[in-house]
Design a protein around this motif. Structure first.
Motif, mmCIF file in Angstrom:
data_model
loop_
_atom_site.group_PDB
_atom_site.id
_atom_site.type_symbol
_atom_site.label_atom_id
_atom_site.label_comp_id
_atom_site.label_asym_id
_atom_site.label_seq_id
_atom_site.Cartn_x
_atom_site.Cartn_y
_atom_site.Cartn_z
ATOM 1 N N MET A 1 -33.013 37.596 4.657
ATOM 2 C CA MET A 1 -33.757 36.229 5.359
ATOM 3 C C MET A 1 -34.813 35.731 5.001
ATOM 4 S SD MET A 1 -34.004 36.096 9.414
ATOM 5 C CE MET A 1 -32.601 37.046 9.960
ATOM 6 N N SER A 2 -34.989 34.480 4.676
ATOM 7 C CA SER A 2 -36.145 33.920 4.229
ATOM 8 C C SER A 2 -37.280 34.121 5.094
ATOM 9 C CB SER A 2 -35.996 32.477 3.558
ATOM 10 O OG SER A 2 -36.125 31.735 4.588
ATOM 11 N N GLU A 3 -38.497 34.071 4.833
ATOM 12 C CA GLU A 3 -39.669 34.274 5.682
ATOM 13 C C GLU A 3 -39.464 33.141 6.715
ATOM 14 O OE1 GLU A 3 -44.226 34.528 4.977
ATOM 15 O OE2 GLU A 3 -43.125 35.780 3.988
ATOM 16 N N GLU A 6 -37.108 33.659 9.338
ATOM 17 C CA GLU A 6 -37.498 34.599 10.083
ATOM 18 C C GLU A 6 -38.578 34.034 11.046
ATOM 19 O OE1 GLU A 6 -37.071 37.693 10.777
ATOM 20 O OE2 GLU A 6 -38.537 38.587 11.633
ATOM 21 N N VAL A 7 -39.667 33.333 10.721
ATOM 22 C CA VAL A 7 -40.352 32.795 11.587
ATOM 23 C C VAL A 7 -39.835 31.855 12.569
ATOM 24 C CG1 VAL A 7 -42.465 31.351 11.825
ATOM 25 C CG2 VAL A 7 -42.670 32.946 10.038
ATOM 26 N N THR A 8 -38.940 31.004 12.321
ATOM 27 C CA THR A 8 -38.307 30.267 13.343
ATOM 28 C C THR A 8 -37.581 31.035 14.374
ATOM 29 O OG1 THR A 8 -37.941 28.789 11.289
ATOM 30 C CG2 THR A 8 -36.774 28.243 13.372
ATOM 31 N N ARG A 9 -36.964 32.200 13.895
ATOM 32 C CA ARG A 9 -36.363 33.225 14.756
ATOM 33 C C ARG A 9 -37.214 33.716 15.865
ATOM 34 N NH1 ARG A 9 -34.214 38.144 15.037
ATOM 35 N NH2 ARG A 9 -35.750 39.019 13.392
ATOM 36 N N VAL A 10 -38.318 34.108 15.353
ATOM 37 C CA VAL A 10 -39.153 34.837 15.995
ATOM 38 C C VAL A 10 -39.757 33.725 17.101
ATOM 39 C CG1 VAL A 10 -41.430 36.000 16.276
ATOM 40 C CG2 VAL A 10 -39.811 36.601 14.714
ATOM 41 N N PHE A 44 -46.608 26.504 20.873
ATOM 42 C CA PHE A 44 -45.509 26.676 20.099
ATOM 43 C C PHE A 44 -45.453 26.171 18.872
ATOM 44 C CE2 PHE A 44 -43.899 28.421 24.310
ATOM 45 C CZ PHE A 44 -43.219 29.457 23.820
ATOM 46 N N VAL A 45 -45.931 24.976 18.828
ATOM 47 C CA VAL A 45 -45.998 24.045 17.561
ATOM 48 C C VAL A 45 -46.893 24.680 16.785
ATOM 49 C CG1 VAL A 45 -46.804 21.794 16.570
ATOM 50 C CG2 VAL A 45 -45.349 21.943 18.600
ATOM 51 N N GLN A 46 -48.056 25.226 17.221
ATOM 52 C CA GLN A 46 -49.149 26.093 16.635
ATOM 53 C C GLN A 46 -48.614 27.176 15.885
ATOM 54 O OE1 GLN A 46 -53.084 26.918 17.432
ATOM 55 N NE2 GLN A 46 -53.602 24.976 17.988
ATOM 56 N N ALA A 47 -47.635 28.066 16.479
ATOM 57 C CA ALA A 47 -47.013 29.299 16.170
ATOM 58 C C ALA A 47 -46.246 29.109 14.908
ATOM 59 C CB ALA A 47 -46.227 29.841 17.282
ATOM 60 N N LEU A 48 -45.446 27.924 15.083
ATOM 61 C CA LEU A 48 -44.672 27.609 13.963
ATOM 62 C C LEU A 48 -45.511 27.289 12.665
ATOM 63 C CD1 LEU A 48 -41.833 24.860 15.131
ATOM 64 C CD2 LEU A 48 -41.470 27.361 14.072
ATOM 65 N N PRO A 52 -46.035 31.805 9.763
ATOM 66 C CA PRO A 52 -45.842 32.175 8.407
ATOM 67 C C PRO A 52 -46.909 33.287 7.670
ATOM 68 C CG PRO A 52 -45.123 29.961 8.778
ATOM 69 C CD PRO A 52 -45.976 30.320 9.917
ATOM 70 N N ASP A 53 -48.333 32.720 8.073
ATOM 71 C CA ASP A 53 -49.103 33.563 7.402
ATOM 72 C C ASP A 53 -49.230 35.151 8.119
ATOM 73 O OD1 ASP A 53 -49.977 31.497 6.227
ATOM 74 O OD2 ASP A 53 -51.384 30.978 7.656
ATOM 75 N N GLY A 54 -48.398 35.443 9.089
ATOM 76 C CA GLY A 54 -48.594 36.683 9.918
ATOM 77 C C GLY A 54 -48.153 36.480 11.133
ATOM 78 N N ILE A 55 -47.126 37.308 11.625
ATOM 79 C CA ILE A 55 -46.438 37.106 12.989
ATOM 80 C C ILE A 55 -47.317 38.023 13.903
ATOM 81 C CG2 ILE A 55 -44.531 37.586 14.641
ATOM 82 C CD1 ILE A 55 -42.679 36.607 11.954
ATOM 83 N N PRO A 56 -47.919 37.814 14.959
ATOM 84 C CA PRO A 56 -48.817 38.495 15.794
ATOM 85 C C PRO A 56 -48.045 39.511 16.399
ATOM 86 C CG PRO A 56 -48.525 36.537 16.879
ATOM 87 C CD PRO A 56 -47.934 36.156 15.519
#
Lengths: 414, 123
Positions: A1-3, A6-10, A44-48, A52-56
């Motif tokens: 799974m690309s990064e 993965e971020v979108t999924r989280v 949530f927009v900020q999260a997207l 990608p620089d690191g999931i909290p």
């Protein structure tokens, strides 16, 4: 799974799991629903953008902190800061409040709001649906959904509907509305409008809310009963669809495909609830329980099921309950089908059932068993026209075909 | 605290057949209501009973013409506005609890609009 995937999924999962917690926390801080919604969305927009620089480690906590900071920044900039400041009763540092989503639920389900607004608002604020999705779930136009939500929010602000869990002595009176709305959210997800049969985001959220209510009121039977009912329904979820994606009625389901863990929990909740009271959710859970413990559809204790509906008719005499009771009566061994048909015909005059596909579908079934295929076919055509769900429509169409009847005019339009 | 107007709607037939005792009894009920409001930590800021709706006159604004004065209330309903209270309460929940104690057949609870500077009708 690309990064990126993965971020979108989280973020998607965080949206499903944390939306009401984040929103509720901002509402507690600002007492302003619109502002809270905007800031939660922006978080949530900020999260997207930044995950990608690191999931909290704690996505929900991260989102809550960001949404609250955004809200405070915006309040500081606004000219009405001074008016709002006295309302900011707590320090921004205080984040953990597990009852926040429940407060929001009781606000959305306040009895001073119209029932239809309560449901729309709950779907919007607690389930995080967009206005378009709310409209699709409730089978109403987008403009109507938007109007209901806006009107309800305005009333909450202007009339001073409080943001709190009612005091103990007020709870029983307020509880019924909340249980009903949670049940409606589940139902909306269970038979979703549109291509998919179920919307697991809605059914999952409804079960979560039922669990919260049960924890809040461990001594009340009805929250327990609702939770039991939902768990037993949920347990049958996979068995409702065949391998080729067709709807399988309870009667024809492969009972080995039911989720044993959910069933056991559901039955245990329902049993405890029934020992404590016979409210309408306890009785509905009892019906679900009778289905669950029966070895097969035929061996279901239909007399007992009818008795439960009889009891429901006393405290909750709605046309839907009457319809379910009639359907159950038709299944009792050696049932008087003509009497049941007369009962169903009488229900056809109920405005509340005018667009309810289950009524003509039940009539069609009884007429088939009475050996009156032409009338049965007419009833199936009527049901096909009324259902808003694609899978249900296919199911009814198959039943109609099995009668050896042409589809007729009602089906041609779809 | 927020302010709410309680609009008391009742059947006027009751007034037409009222005995002196019943009137005293009604006044007592309103006295008890006032006490209940104070006890709840809320406040009555004002309130009056109104003469029956047959004594009302309506001034109707008309575009391009002088206002028109007519006899009677603006809207004819079975139940008429018979009095009001203005109550200061914590929130709508408290206002509704108090309205339940109000001796009247139907009580419409309306929030009083904040017309101070910077405020106004909710957009």
């Amino acid at each position: 799974m690309s990064e990126a995937v993965e971020v979108t999924r989280v973020v998607d999962r965080a949206h499903r799991e944390s939306w009401p917690t984040v929103l509720a926390s901002v509402v507690r801080l600002t007492r302003d629903l619109d502002l809270a919604e905007d800031c939660t969305q922006d978080a949530f927009v900020q999260a997207l953008r930044t995950w990608p620089d690191g999931i909290p480690d704690n996505p929900g906590g991260w989102l809550t902190t960001v949404a609250r900071r955004l809200a405070l920044d915006r309040l500081r900039r606004e000219t009405n800061l001074r008016r709002k400041l006295p309302l900011l009763v707590e320090e921004p540092g205080e984040v953990e409040q597990p009852t926040d989503p429940l407060r929001l639920v009781f606000t959305c389900c306040h009895p001073a709001l119209a029932r239809e607004s309560q449901v729309a608002l709950t779907l919007r604020l607690i389930c995080g649906l967009t206005t378009r999705e709310v409209a699709a779930v409730l089978l109403i136009g987008e403009a109507t959904a938007a109007a209901r939500i806006t009107r309800a929010k305005k009333k909450i602000a202007a009339a001073g509907i409080p943001y709190r869990i009612p005091a103990d002595h007020e709870l029983p009176a307020r509880l019924d509305v909340v249980l009903t709305v949670v049940h409606l959210v589940y139902t909306a997800g269970h038979v979703a409008a549109g291509p998919e049969l179920t919307r697991t985001d809605l059914t999952g959220r409804a079960i979560e809310l039922a669990r919260m209510l049960e924890r809040l009121m461990p001594d009340e039977p009805e929250p327990q009963a609702l939770l039991g009912l939902l768990l037993m329904t949920e347990a049958r979820g996979d068995a409702r669809l065949s391998a080729d994606g067709e709807l399988v009625l309870l009667a024809d389901q492969d009972r080995t495909r039911w989720n044993a863990r959910l069933l056991a929990e559901g039955v245990s909740r329902a049993t405890t609830a029934l020992q404590r009271g016979h409210g309408r959710f306890a009785l509905q859970a009892a019906v679900a329980g009778l289905h669950v413990i029966a070895p097969s559809w035929e061996k279901t204790d239909w007399r007992q099921v009818v008795r439960m509906y009889d009891a429901m008719m006393v405290s909750w005499p709605t046309p839907i309950v009457a319809l379910n009771r009639a359907a159950a009566r038709s299944l009792v061994p050696h049932a008087d089908l003509s009497a049941v048909l007369a009962e169903l015909d009488a229900l056809s005059n109920e405005p509340a059932l005018a667009s309810y596909a289950y009524l003509p579908a039940t009539r069609a079934d009884v007429l088939t068993r009475l050996g009156r295929p032409d009338e049965a076919a007419d009833a199936y055509r009527q049901a096909i026209e009324l259902t808003g769900n694609e899978t249900e429509r296919r199911f009814l169409t198959t039943r109609l075909r099995n009668l050896g009847q042409a589809l007729g005019p009602a089906d041609r339009s779809t | 605290m927020a302010q709410y107007m309680f609009l008391l709607y009742d059947s006027e037939e009751w007034y037409d057949n009222l005995t002196a005792d019943e009137w005293q009894q009604a006044m007592k009920l309103h006295g008890a209501f006032s006490e209940a409001v104070e006890k709840a930590g809320a406040r009555i800021l004002g309130g009056e009973a109104l003469e029956r709706s047959t004594t009302a006159s309506t001034v109707r604004q008309r575009e391009g013409a002088d206002p028109l004065v007519t006899d009677g209330p603006f809207i004819e309903t079975k139940e008429a506005l018979g009095g009001y209270y203005v109550v200061e309460a914590r929130d709508l929940d408290q206002a509704l609890e108090l309205a339940k104690l109000c001796p009247s057949g139907n009580v419409e609870v309306r929030p009083v609009m904040d017309t101070s500077e910077g405020a106004g009708p909710q957009a």
